[in-house]
Design a protein around this motif. Structure first.
Motif, mmCIF file in Angstrom:
data_model
loop_
_atom_site.group_PDB
_atom_site.id
_atom_site.type_symbol
_atom_site.label_atom_id
_atom_site.label_comp_id
_atom_site.label_asym_id
_atom_site.label_seq_id
_atom_site.Cartn_x
_atom_site.Cartn_y
_atom_site.Cartn_z
ATOM 1 N N ILE A 272 0.837 -1.214 0.000
ATOM 2 C CA ILE A 272 0.000 0.000 0.000
ATOM 3 C C ILE A 272 0.869 1.261 0.000
ATOM 4 O O ILE A 272 0.551 2.249 -0.677
ATOM 5 C CB ILE A 272 -0.944 -0.001 1.222
ATOM 6 N N ASP A 273 1.967 1.237 0.721
ATOM 7 C CA ASP A 273 2.840 2.408 0.798
ATOM 8 C C ASP A 273 3.502 2.735 -0.534
ATOM 9 O O ASP A 273 4.036 3.836 -0.706
ATOM 10 C CB ASP A 273 3.909 2.207 1.876
ATOM 11 N N LYS A 274 3.492 1.796 -1.462
ATOM 12 C CA LYS A 274 4.106 2.020 -2.773
ATOM 13 C C LYS A 274 3.080 2.299 -3.871
ATOM 14 O O LYS A 274 3.432 2.392 -5.038
ATOM 15 C CB LYS A 274 4.954 0.796 -3.171
ATOM 16 N N ILE A 275 1.821 2.455 -3.492
ATOM 17 C CA ILE A 275 0.764 2.685 -4.471
ATOM 18 C C ILE A 275 0.802 4.145 -4.944
ATOM 19 O O ILE A 275 0.820 5.063 -4.135
ATOM 20 C CB ILE A 275 -0.616 2.356 -3.876
ATOM 21 N N PRO A 276 0.799 4.368 -6.273
ATOM 22 C CA PRO A 276 0.856 5.737 -6.799
ATOM 23 C C PRO A 276 -0.505 6.422 -6.832
ATOM 24 O O PRO A 276 -1.509 5.860 -6.363
ATOM 25 C CB PRO A 276 1.402 5.537 -8.213
ATOM 26 N N GLN A 277 -0.533 7.581 -7.432
ATOM 27 C CA GLN A 277 -1.702 8.457 -7.358
ATOM 28 C C GLN A 277 -2.955 7.838 -7.972
ATOM 29 O O GLN A 277 -4.058 8.037 -7.466
ATOM 30 C CB GLN A 277 -1.389 9.789 -8.047
ATOM 31 N N ASP A 288 7.898 5.136 -8.860
ATOM 32 C CA ASP A 288 6.831 6.051 -8.447
ATOM 33 C C ASP A 288 6.395 6.865 -9.658
ATOM 34 O O ASP A 288 6.792 6.575 -10.799
ATOM 35 C CB ASP A 288 7.275 6.951 -7.284
ATOM 36 N N ASP A 289 5.585 7.905 -9.422
ATOM 37 C CA ASP A 289 5.000 8.659 -10.525
ATOM 38 C C ASP A 289 6.009 9.501 -11.294
ATOM 39 O O ASP A 289 5.652 10.105 -12.316
ATOM 40 C CB ASP A 289 3.850 9.539 -10.016
ATOM 41 N N THR A 290 7.242 9.566 -10.844
ATOM 42 C CA THR A 290 8.277 10.274 -11.603
ATOM 43 C C THR A 290 9.003 9.342 -12.579
ATOM 44 O O THR A 290 9.845 9.794 -13.361
ATOM 45 C CB THR A 290 9.326 10.899 -10.652
#
Length: 386
Positions: A272-277, A288-290
């Motif tokens: 869950i802590d690695k879930i993106p937007q 991540d989203d970058t």
């Protein structure tokens, strides 16, 4: 844990009602009927190419997912077209065992649980018991006494392949089913031993997971973790983490041994802590989203099923609502319901990134677990193939 992400899933889950579930199952069954016309008695490839599955014989580790989807569709619609193809598929799986055709691997559970076990649990057809036990015997033949694990791939005893992988948690239910059918505890004992080796060695101290773990071929002692499909040996392959989230409560439900709730909770929280937007994981949780990397929608479908198993064994009270939210998130922009020319059900998956295989494509396990999640929610008392 990122409670904001949890709340976003729960909010989405409030819209996943019986009407929604039936609408999703309706278009899925319609698409499967169309696909049957093309595949007939053959099988789809593991993943699509340009959103179209190749037509193949029963020669891959993923074919059970196809038959499992067809049987769920039959249970839902009672359309005899699904039944007829499943019966032909069963003969194919029986012949594959007799020929020992492309079965030198541990994914025999993925092949025979969604196909033969699913039909057996629904029909109690005695003739299927022999197929289940024969398949379990082939899986058991890969058990390594030195190390107490089922070797995933390759020639037995090969030092380069003396390892297990996290996916194997979903192959174990076949052994437990064989134990029940035969009243022989050996299958279950070996499954228990392998399970312990997986969760004791493949889960890191921060509760991320290795994809694969090696043992010393001479002594059987644990050696080192690595990856085969993840970004690196140190990263966390999204689908691997998902297999753990489903595999742990699944094992506890089957064995009635509630020992790993704390470990599961931490593994789930890491995910869950690695879930993106947009609430859909990247193919490896190091991104991540970058990063602009592809997503793996199949990982989230697997986790949704894992949450429903977690609720069954009492891990967390909101597990099913979170699962509903995950299905809601996938349904918004990740399914092919609006695309007639896309053969798969769940879009934007990744098979094997390093091999450029099935990148941003559909795959059979993504399709299967999305449909399984829907059917679990539609029929809470349904007996899964696991």
């Amino acid at each position: 844990m990122n409670e904001k992400i949890i709340q976003e899933y729960i909010k989405l889950g409030q819209n996943v009602d019986q009407v929604f579930l039936k609408q999703e199952m309706d278009w899925i069954c319609e698409k499967l009927l169309k696909n049957i016309d093309r595949f007939q008695e053959n099988f789809p490839s593991a993943c699509t190419t340009n959103h179209i599955y190749r037509i193949k014989a029963n020669d891959d580790w993923t074919n059970g997912f196809w038959t499992g989807m067809l049987w769920m569709a039959y249970q839902y619609t009672k359309n005899e077209a699904f039944y007829d193809i499943v019966m032909k598929n069963i003969k194919s799986f029986q012949q594959r065992l007799a020929d020992h055709f492309v079965l030198d691997h541990h994914d025999i559970g993925f092949l025979y649980s969604p196909s033969i076990v699913m039909v057996y649990r629904d029909t109690q057809e005695k003739s299927l018991e022999k197929i289940i036990v024969e398949a379990a015997d082939k899986l058991l033949n890969r058990f390594q006494e030195k190390g107490q694990f089922i070797q995933a791939w390759g020639q037995l005893g090969n030092p380069q392949e003396y390892r297990l992988i996290i996916d194997s948690l979903l192959n174990l239910p076949l052994l437990y089913e064989a134990s029940k059918i035969t009243n022989n505890p050996l299958y279950a004992h070996k499954a228990d031993a392998h399970y312990q080796q997986v969760i004791n060695h493949i889960i890191r101290s921060d509760y991320s997971t290795y994809h694969t773990f090696y043992f010393d071929v001479e002594t059987g002692k644990p050696d080192h973790g690595a990856t085969h499909q993840g970004f690196s040996d140190q990263s966390c392959w999204a689908r691997g983490q998902a297999w753990a989230i489903l595999g742990i409560p699944l094992h506890e439900r089957i064995t009635q041994q509630k020992n790993d709730e704390s470990k599961w909770t931490h593994v789930f929280e890491y995910f869950i802590d690695k879930i993106p937007q947009d609430l859909i994981p990247y193919w490896d949780l190091c991104f991540d989203d970058t990063s602009h990397e592809p997503k793996d929608s199949s990982a989230l479908a697997i986790v949704a099923c894992g949450l429903m198993e977690a609720q069954k064994v009492g891990y967390r009270q909101d597990a099913q609502m979170i699962a509903k939210g995950m299905i809601g998130a996938l349904s918004q922009t990740y399914t092919s319901s609006k695309y007639k020319d896309v053969e798969g059900l769940l879009m934007h998956g990744v098979y094997a990134y390093s091999e450029n295989k099935g990148v941003d494509e559909e795959n059979l396990w993504g399709d299967y677990f999305y449909m399984e999640a829907l059917y679990r929610l539609l029929n809470p008392e349904w007996k899964t193939c696991w």
